[in-house]
Design an enzyme around this catalytic site. Sequence first.
Site, mmCIF file in Angstrom:
data_model
loop_
_atom_site.group_PDB
_atom_site.id
_atom_site.type_symbol
_atom_site.label_atom_id
_atom_site.label_comp_id
_atom_site.label_asym_id
_atom_site.label_seq_id
_atom_site.Cartn_x
_atom_site.Cartn_y
_atom_site.Cartn_z
ATOM 1 N N GLU A 277 -53.775 21.830 20.918
ATOM 2 C CA GLU A 277 -54.325 20.597 21.496
ATOM 3 C C GLU A 277 -53.646 20.172 22.796
ATOM 4 O OE1 GLU A 277 -53.796 17.815 18.357
ATOM 5 O OE2 GLU A 277 -55.873 18.021 17.714
ATOM 6 N N GLY B 183 -51.560 -11.847 6.488
ATOM 7 C CA GLY B 183 -50.576 -12.675 5.801
ATOM 8 C C GLY B 183 -50.937 -14.150 5.893
ATOM 9 N N GLY C 226 -38.004 11.773 17.985
ATOM 10 C CA GLY C 226 -37.635 10.564 18.724
ATOM 11 C C GLY C 226 -37.887 10.700 20.214
ATOM 12 N N HIS D 202 -50.463 -11.500 16.198
ATOM 13 C CA HIS D 202 -49.342 -10.631 15.830
ATOM 14 C C HIS D 202 -48.114 -10.953 16.687
ATOM 15 C CE1 HIS D 202 -51.365 -7.849 13.066
ATOM 16 N NE2 HIS D 202 -52.441 -8.165 13.759
ATOM 17 N N LYS E 171 -27.047 25.114 15.774
ATOM 18 C CA LYS E 171 -27.838 26.301 16.077
ATOM 19 C C LYS E 171 -28.804 26.054 17.234
ATOM 20 C CE LYS E 171 -27.178 29.457 13.918
ATOM 21 N NZ LYS E 171 -26.044 30.415 14.157
ATOM 22 N N THR E 172 -28.734 26.880 18.240
ATOM 23 C CA THR E 172 -29.535 26.641 19.449
ATOM 24 C C THR E 172 -30.792 27.499 19.516
ATOM 25 O OG1 THR E 172 -28.393 28.318 20.760
ATOM 26 C CG2 THR E 172 -27.428 26.101 20.745
ATOM 27 N N GLU F 125 -44.858 10.696 28.552
ATOM 28 C CA GLU F 125 -44.477 11.388 27.317
ATOM 29 C C GLU F 125 -45.690 12.146 26.801
ATOM 30 O OE1 GLU F 125 -43.451 8.619 24.197
ATOM 31 O OE2 GLU F 125 -43.422 10.215 22.700
ATOM 32 N N CYS G 296 -51.320 -12.494 10.436
ATOM 33 C CA CYS G 296 -52.710 -12.050 10.414
ATOM 34 C C CYS G 296 -53.253 -12.052 8.980
ATOM 35 C CB CYS G 296 -52.843 -10.690 11.092
ATOM 36 S SG CYS G 296 -54.517 -10.413 11.679
ATOM 37 N N ASP H 146 -48.605 23.589 20.501
ATOM 38 C CA ASP H 146 -49.811 23.078 19.831
ATOM 39 C C ASP H 146 -51.017 23.403 20.710
ATOM 40 O OD1 ASP H 146 -48.115 21.843 18.065
ATOM 41 O OD2 ASP H 146 -48.414 19.811 18.854
ATOM 42 N N GLU I 125 -45.133 -10.072 16.261
ATOM 43 C CA GLU I 125 -44.159 -8.970 16.314
ATOM 44 C C GLU I 125 -44.242 -8.170 17.610
ATOM 45 O OE1 GLU I 125 -46.792 -9.170 14.338
ATOM 46 O OE2 GLU I 125 -47.643 -7.229 13.791
ATOM 47 N N SER J 22 -42.110 17.818 15.389
ATOM 48 C CA SER J 22 -42.385 16.448 15.851
ATOM 49 C C SER J 22 -41.397 15.478 15.203
ATOM 50 C CB SER J 22 -43.821 16.069 15.515
ATOM 51 O OG SER J 22 -44.006 16.143 14.130
HETATM 52 N N1 GLN Z 1 -58.132 -7.637 7.651
HETATM 53 C C1 GLN Z 1 -57.932 -8.855 8.357
HETATM 54 C C2 GLN Z 1 -58.968 -9.056 9.450
HETATM 55 O O1 GLN Z 1 -59.594 -8.097 9.880
HETATM 56 C C3 GLN Z 1 -56.546 -8.940 8.942
HETATM 57 C C4 GLN Z 1 -56.301 -7.970 10.031
HETATM 58 C C5 GLN Z 1 -54.850 -7.798 10.354
HETATM 59 O O2 GLN Z 1 -53.986 -8.166 9.580
HETATM 60 N N2 GLN Z 1 -54.556 -7.229 11.495
HETATM 61 O O3 GLN Z 1 -59.149 -10.133 9.919
#
Ligand code: GLN
Length: 535
Positions: free
Chosen positions: A150, A382, A16, A512, A188-189, A141, A380, A148, A514, A13
Site C-alpha cells: 500500500e 458521557g 512510535g 470533546h 541486534k541490528t 510521516e 459527548c 507494505d 480532550e 508498526s
Molecule cells: N453516539 C453519540 C452521538 O452520536 C455520542 C458520540 C460521541 O461520543 N462522540 O451523538
Amino acid sequence: MTKFIFVTGGVLSSLGKGVLTASIAHLLKLNGIRASLMKIDPYLNCDAGTLNPYEHGEVFVTQDGFECDLDVGNYERFLDIFAVKQQNLMMGSVYKSVVERERKGEFLGNTIQLIPHATNEIKKRIRRCAQVTGADVLLVEIGGTVGDIESEVVLEAARQMRFENGKDPSVLFIHLALVPLIITNEQKTKPMQHSVKAILARGITPDVLVARCSQPLLESTKKKIALMCNVLPEAVFSSPDQKDIYNLPAELRRQGIEPVLEEKLALTFKPKKKDEWEVLLEKHQSVKTHRKIAVIGKYAQTTKDTYMSVFEAIRHACVHAGVKGEIVLVNSENIEKEKEDLSQYHAFIIPGGFGSRGTEGKIKAIQYARENKVPLLGICYGLQLSVIEFARNVLGFKDANSTEINPETKHPVIDLLPEQKKIEDKGGTMRLGAYHVLVKENTLAASLYAKEMKNKHIFKRFRHRYEVNPEFVSRLEEKGMVFSGRDPKREIMKNAELPQDVHPYFIGSQYHPEFDSRLEQPEPLFYGLVKATLK
Ligand code: GLN
C-alpha cells in the site's frame, strides 16, 4: 521554499513513529523554525471516521471538521497548534480524486497510472499542506512499514520530491526501525539493516536513522548501524523506552540531533534556552499525592489508544494539579456484571462512544458518582448518558434513553439532531468540527473557563449525531440540572452540570474537551476534575 522531512518506519508498526516525528517538530519549533506536520495513511479509507477504534485507536477531529488519525492529536500536543484537514491524507481520497478527474475527462487520451497520476496528486497534497500551514519545514510521516504494498506509491512520491529538488538540501529522510534485544541483552541490528535495504531499493537513501530499542544504544551498536547502513555515526539516534512520551524531545536533544538537522537541512537555528516541558516534567517527578481516576469505556479490552487524547488530557491536568494520577481503563460491561468496586476511584470520566453495548454500566457509574458526590466528567456520550441517568433516577422516567440505544423509548431525552434525520451515508456525516459554545454566567463551566472565554464564548470540537432533546430541557432544569453551555444560535445543549451546592464536580460536555488539552495548558474541564479530587 518549504523544506521537507519524510519519516518512514521499518521492521514493524507501532514503534512510535508519530511521537518521534512530533518530537522532532517540537525541537525545530524550540529552535525558532516554523515546523508543521502531516500524516499520510496508505489505506483506501478517505478519512478515519469509519475505522475501528479497537484497531486504529481514537478518531481525532480537527477544528475544521476532519476525522483523522490519532497521530494528528500528537502533532497538536507536541507543537501546540490546531491542525487543519490537509495535515492528514488518507490515500482513499487521493485515488478518489484521480478517478473523479478521469471521469470528468481531465486526462483525455491518457492512461491513468499510479505513477504519475497518483504520485502527482500526493505531491500536490503535500505542497498544499506546506502552503496552508505556512511551514518552513514540513515533516511528513508516512504510515505503515517500508515494504507494505500500500505504501509503495507514497514512498515513490517522496522519492520524486527529493529528486525534483536536485542538489538543494531541502528534503531529508529519517528512517525509524526496531533494534530488538535478544536473551543475552544483545542489541541486534540485522532487522534494521534489512529495512534500510528495503528503503534503498526504492531509491531512497535515509539521511538519519533512529533505532527503536528498549535501551539506549551502545556506541558499538551505533557504529555497526552506521557502517552497514551507509550513514555517519553522528546521524544514528535512538528512541529508547520513555516513562513519558513528552521526554522524547529532550532525549533526542541530549543525543545531539539538533546540529544534524540544522546542517543537513541548511537551517539557521535560534535556540531557546529551556523547554517548558522539561521544567514541568522535572517538577512533577517529586509529586506524592496519588489519585486513581477511572475512564469508563466499552473499548477496554485491547489498547488504551482508543481514548488517547482523554488519557493525555488527564495526565496534563495531573501535572498542573500536582497529582500522581493512576488512570484506570474500566470496562463498562464489568460494571454491569457488578465486577467492579467503584469505591476505589477518586474521579470518573465517561468518554465518547457509540451504540448500546456497555451503556448501562456507564449509567450505573454515573449514578454512583452523582449519589456519592465523586467528581465526574462526561464527554459527548458521557454527557448524554448523564442526562439519561438524571432523567431516570431524579425525574423518575424509568425508561428514559437515547434513541440511539432504544428507538422505542417513551422518554427520548437524547435524540438525533434534526439535520441528521435524513442522513444515510456514514462517512464524514456527523456534526463535526469546532463550534462556539455560549457559557452561562455563575456556573461551574463559567468559573472553569474564566480565562479561556472570549465574550462568554468558547470554541470547542464536536463529533456527534445525537443531542439533548430540547423537549425535555425545561423538565430537566426544573429538577436541578443546569445547562451551562449552549449553542449561541440554536437549541443545542453543550454543557450540563449540577450546582456546586448539590455536587462538588458533576459536569458534562457535548464537545470533546480532550482534543484541546496541552501539557503546558490543560483543558479546564480536566483540570477542574483533578483539582476536585483534592478537596
Ligand atoms: N453516539 C453519540 C452521538 O452520536 C455520542 C458520540 C460521541 O461520543 N462522540 O451523538
